[in-house]
Scaffold this active site. Structure first.
Site: not given
Ligand code: IMP
Length: 436
Positions: A13, A16, A40-41, A224
């Site tokens: 988080d 990225k 989750g991006h 991650q």
């Protein structure tokens, strides 16, 4: 050669998604190499805000080929949903390719994960519950099912039968077996996804090799963060894939010597979601302030993220492991209103000062941060586009982070939009994206 790897330097988080979205603007190929939809991006661009879980963030560049590589744990149901949302919102997805070697997340992997977490009681990892650990477990056990297996219905059904029987045995052992799942129903469901995804599934190895040999711009998209890496992270409170530059090479099939630039993404403070040690965690009003101001809630699970000061001890460790040539320091603007800003420069472990990360989570849990205090800048930096225009205190903070981590901050985020990015050094000329 122009292969750039983008890796999280903290516990995930780090922002990225934005960094990859920016760099993907000039990339020919963007490769997601490990993890699954536990990631989750968040990407904010001209089309709005998107939460990506499996699709590489390069999908917004219609000229880029986006590859889901062999190292990814792929939930086809999730991917089909993600593609639908993208297409409904006007994003072209025809540049996507899925490696036939990528392992599939099956419904029994999700059940197993829930059972395993339940059986750990107070020691639960705080998994995202996406079945990624059990998927990699079956991969290592050589009973996994791969995307390429979807091409042959007979073979696929056979593999489902083996995988399910094994999962049922484990569920029984954990005392969590509550009846057979229909094998044929599961296989039928997956073969439906196959008809949707078939056009994307390929042997991507020659495509990757071809791109490298013609000198294409290739972006390796990390998920991650290094502190969640299975080997080097805060084990057992880790994810189940390799989250380092080396892991990206392994997962993508890009040879290590082809990587010419590796970018470590760090937030200007720290967050962590799930269980496990986090020495600089703030359980006070400042932690709540950071969470609210930065809206630190998980993209995948919605869980509140634990917030704390920038930790240079773990950051130096992850920079060293990855050999970062640049840092992308994100969300600097979140610190805009603070009177003073703390930076953790060492730990106190049972009365001894240490500068490295102990191997055991329980030891890291006992580490007390040793802080250095820096003055805040107390003004908004959201419209700053040149490093030299930053307030002196903000420059000093960035320079201190660079010094402590040991790599230059060539990209600095001052807001969520693409244009709210300061680009320097390596990215100065290569980043037209950063200008309004
Ligand atoms: P898992 O990967 O779902 O098994 O979760 C293992 C640990 O990694 C948990 O603490 C999760 O919260 C954390 N984790 C997994 N993926 C991400 C991510 O993309 N961002 C932040 N934390 C993650």
């Amino acid at each position: 050669m122009a292969v750039t790897a983008v890796v999280g330097g903290q516990w995930g988080d780090e922002g990225k998604g934005k960094v990859i979205d920016l760099l993907a603007g000039t990339a020919d190929v963007v490769i997601r190499a490990h993890g699954g939809d536990n990631a989750g991006h968040t990407v904010v661009n001209d089309l709005g805000e998107f939460a990506l879980h499996l699709v590489p963030a390069g999908i917004f560049n219609p000229a880029a080929t986006c590859i889901i590589a062999p190292g990814v744990a792929l939930n086809p149901a999730g991917l089909v949903r993600e593609l639908e949302v993208l297409e409904q919102r006007g994003v072209r997805t025809d540049g996507l390719l899925i490696s036939d070697r990528a392992h599939l997340v099956m419904p029994y992997h999700l059940m197993l994960e829930q059972a395993q977490e339940g059986s750990r009681g107070a020691d639960a990892i705080g998994s995202t519950g996406r079945g990624i650990g059990p998927t990699y477990g079956d991969k290592v056990g050589r009973i996994g099912i791969r995307a390429g297996d979807l091409r042959d219905a007979v073979k696929f059904r056979r593999r489902v039968s083996t995988g399910l029987a094994h999962a049922n045995d484990q569920l029984r052992m954990l005392g969590r077996f509550d009846g057979e799942i229909s094998e044929s129903q599961m296989a039928d469901e997956y073969l439906t996804y196959a008809s949707r995804l078939r056009e994307f599934i390929r042997d991507v190895s020659p495509i990757v090799a071809g791109a490298i040999s013609r000198g294409a711009e290739i972006l390796l998209e990390g998920a991650q963060g290094t502190l969640l890496d299975l080997d080097h992270g805060t084990y057992p409170y880790a994810t189940t894939s390799a989250c380092t530059v080396a892991g990206l090479c392994q997962g993508s099939g890009v040879p290590p010597q082809a990587v010419d630039h590796s970018v470590g993404v760090y937030k200007a403070y720290c967050t962590r979601v799930g269980s496990g040690p986090m020495p600089t965690e703030l359980k006070d009003g400042v932690g709540d302030y950071l969470r609210e101001r930065a809206h630190e809630f998980g993209t995948t699970t919605g869980r509140a993220r634990r917030c704390g000061w920038f930790d240079a001890v773990v950051s130096r460790y992850t920079a060293r492991l990855n050999g970062f040539s640049s840092i992308a320091l994100t969300r600097l603007d979140i610190l805009d209103e603070l009177e003073t800003i703390s930076l953790c420069v060492a730990y106190d472990l049972d009365g001894s000062r240490i500068q490295d990360v102990p191997y055991d989570a329980s030891l890291l849990e006992r580490c007390r941060p040793v802080y250095e205090e820096l003055p805040g800048w107390k003004t908004s930096i959201s419209d700053v586009s040149d490093f030299e225009e930053l307030p002196r205190e903000a420059m000093r903070f960035v320079e201190r982070v660079e010094h402590l981590v040991g790599a230059p901050a060539d990209m600095i985020g001052v807001g969520p939009a693409r244009r709210q990015t300061i680009s320097r050094g390596r990215f100065r000329s290569a980043a037209p994206f950063a200008k309004p």
